[in-house]
Design a protein around this motif. Sequence first.
Motif, mmCIF file in Angstrom:
data_model
loop_
_atom_site.group_PDB
_atom_site.id
_atom_site.type_symbol
_atom_site.label_atom_id
_atom_site.label_comp_id
_atom_site.label_asym_id
_atom_site.label_seq_id
_atom_site.Cartn_x
_atom_site.Cartn_y
_atom_site.Cartn_z
ATOM 1 N N THR A 237 -29.429 20.060 -3.358
ATOM 2 C CA THR A 237 -29.630 19.689 -4.754
ATOM 3 C C THR A 237 -28.493 18.829 -5.293
ATOM 4 O OG1 THR A 237 -28.554 21.709 -5.533
ATOM 5 C CG2 THR A 237 -30.938 21.787 -5.227
ATOM 6 N N ALA A 240 -29.931 15.390 -5.632
ATOM 7 C CA ALA A 240 -31.372 15.331 -5.942
ATOM 8 C C ALA A 240 -31.650 14.254 -6.982
ATOM 9 C CB ALA A 240 -31.854 16.687 -6.438
ATOM 10 N N ARG A 242 -33.581 14.353 -9.593
ATOM 11 C CA ARG A 242 -33.701 14.823 -10.976
ATOM 12 C C ARG A 242 -32.431 15.526 -11.427
ATOM 13 N NH1 ARG A 242 -37.642 11.915 -13.276
ATOM 14 N NH2 ARG A 242 -39.241 11.539 -11.694
ATOM 15 N N ALA A 245 -32.042 19.470 -11.237
ATOM 16 C CA ALA A 245 -32.189 20.152 -9.950
ATOM 17 C C ALA A 245 -30.988 21.045 -9.678
ATOM 18 C CB ALA A 245 -32.345 19.125 -8.829
ATOM 19 N N GLY A 246 -31.267 22.319 -9.352
ATOM 20 C CA GLY A 246 -30.227 23.266 -8.980
ATOM 21 C C GLY A 246 -29.477 23.879 -10.132
ATOM 22 N N THR A 258 -37.337 25.387 -9.332
ATOM 23 C CA THR A 258 -37.402 24.161 -8.546
ATOM 24 C C THR A 258 -38.343 23.175 -9.224
ATOM 25 O OG1 THR A 258 -39.176 25.072 -7.180
ATOM 26 C CG2 THR A 258 -36.911 25.393 -6.408
ATOM 27 N N ILE A 259 -38.167 21.915 -8.885
ATOM 28 C CA ILE A 259 -38.959 20.856 -9.505
ATOM 29 C C ILE A 259 -40.158 20.555 -8.619
ATOM 30 C CG2 ILE A 259 -38.927 18.456 -10.279
ATOM 31 C CD1 ILE A 259 -35.903 18.792 -10.726
ATOM 32 N N LEU A 278 -40.932 22.605 -13.917
ATOM 33 C CA LEU A 278 -39.930 23.524 -13.398
ATOM 34 C C LEU A 278 -40.635 24.840 -13.098
ATOM 35 C CD1 LEU A 278 -36.954 22.810 -15.855
ATOM 36 C CD2 LEU A 278 -36.986 22.355 -13.401
ATOM 37 N N TYR A 294 -41.311 19.625 -17.208
ATOM 38 C CA TYR A 294 -39.940 19.146 -17.002
ATOM 39 C C TYR A 294 -39.427 18.396 -18.228
ATOM 40 C CZ TYR A 294 -35.956 16.799 -14.809
ATOM 41 O OH TYR A 294 -34.693 16.355 -14.507
ATOM 42 N N ARG A 407 -27.270 13.556 -14.512
ATOM 43 C CA ARG A 407 -26.896 14.615 -13.578
ATOM 44 C C ARG A 407 -25.366 14.761 -13.538
ATOM 45 N NH1 ARG A 407 -28.815 12.667 -8.563
ATOM 46 N NH2 ARG A 407 -26.818 11.611 -8.357
#
Length: 434
Positions: A237, A240, A242, A245-246, A258-259, A278, A294, A407
């Motif tokens: 992740t 990742a 997105r 993520a994580g 998780t996506i 999600l 999401y 992110r």
Amino acid sequence: MRVVAYCYQTAGDAPDPGRLNELAEQVYSDGAVPTPGYRPGRDRLLADLHTTPADLVLVQDLATLGNDPEEVSAWIEALESTGAEVISLAGGAVDVASLVQGANLASEQRRRRLREGHARSRLQALPPPGKPPYGYRRGQGKYLIDRATAPVVTAFVNEFLLYGSLRGAVRFVETRFGKRISASTGRRWLTHPTYRGDLQYQDGTVLRDTHAAIVSREEAAQIDRLLRRNRPLPPRTAGAARSLAGLVTCQNCGQPLTISKTAPKSTPRGQAKTYLYLRPSGCPQTPRCKAIPYDEALHRIVAEICRVLPQAVAQFTANIPPGAPAPGTRLQAAIAAKEAVLAQLPALEDSGVLDAETAALRRYKLRGEIATLHQQLAQLPPVNLQELSQSVSIPQFWLDLSEAERRFFFREFLRDIQIVRDRDDWRVELVLVF
């Protein structure tokens, strides 16, 4: 019975005669210096034995009396000519004839000379022995950037800084340059002091700015933060696509979210569209916790950050005692003090207060301490939290970022995002890194 002793220390080691102080009434000592034959303590021992004889001369090891078997033999004979008996704590009585012929002693002498040579190289800030790291070559008494291989390391570092994925950067250099490396090798490229322009020796000491760097100080600080943030994240992740993520966990069932995405569906205009959700993985409850859209989760999380972050930063800064210097200020003051001492060494050496060997050893230790303080300084937050919290408390700031940029900032502030489910709705709780 009068007992004296002789102790010889390798360069860079603190004097530690050990048992000799307990057994002898006087200990003569020397330390390895750029001129191996310079041993004033050994010369003084022989001169004192002629004026004040002793019954025993103790040494830790016979090999410490000289730099080769012939020199050791000559000094044993010289010491015994005064009427003293030379005793090695590692061996016992001395047989000079077998000593000269002993292969073990010759091997020990060669190893000792190598260690002393390496110690003198450390004092002169020369590269350690062995093959230079990938991306460098030896020349002019230091590491020089190898223009044929350094671009591979640079591209690897840039790829990691852009996407935050170690294994993704490994795959990138294999695809682009045909260079196959392991993840552990990639991590060493990111973290080893050599790539940051420093030298690291076997004793753990780091000397700063000894050669040209492939990774700049700013990049190194960002790499350390990325690796530190990625460490607690689930596997795969870190890089990742997105930004969430994580980071998201369902508080009801305790499972990470998780996506997932739906199959493309046609809209009235004939365009295919996919929807992201999600979804809790491995939810043990019955019925299972529902998936969350999401985009809706992203907007609620951004709104919660804008609400909570300024309050959390204000509370965090309020806990700092009034008038207490910031950690960065204290570290910078300590660095400046040690650099001032370092700058005085040439004058002390020229005036004769310090000899060349003592000045070199002191310079080596000071540079190592300064490097440690700089490392602590680099681990501190790079910006003022109070100012940054005002900038990132605007929802549009987050929504205008790309997924990779979002992110990066999410993991700069958030350790975890909890989804708390009520009967008909759900809400967000944030766990901040500070």
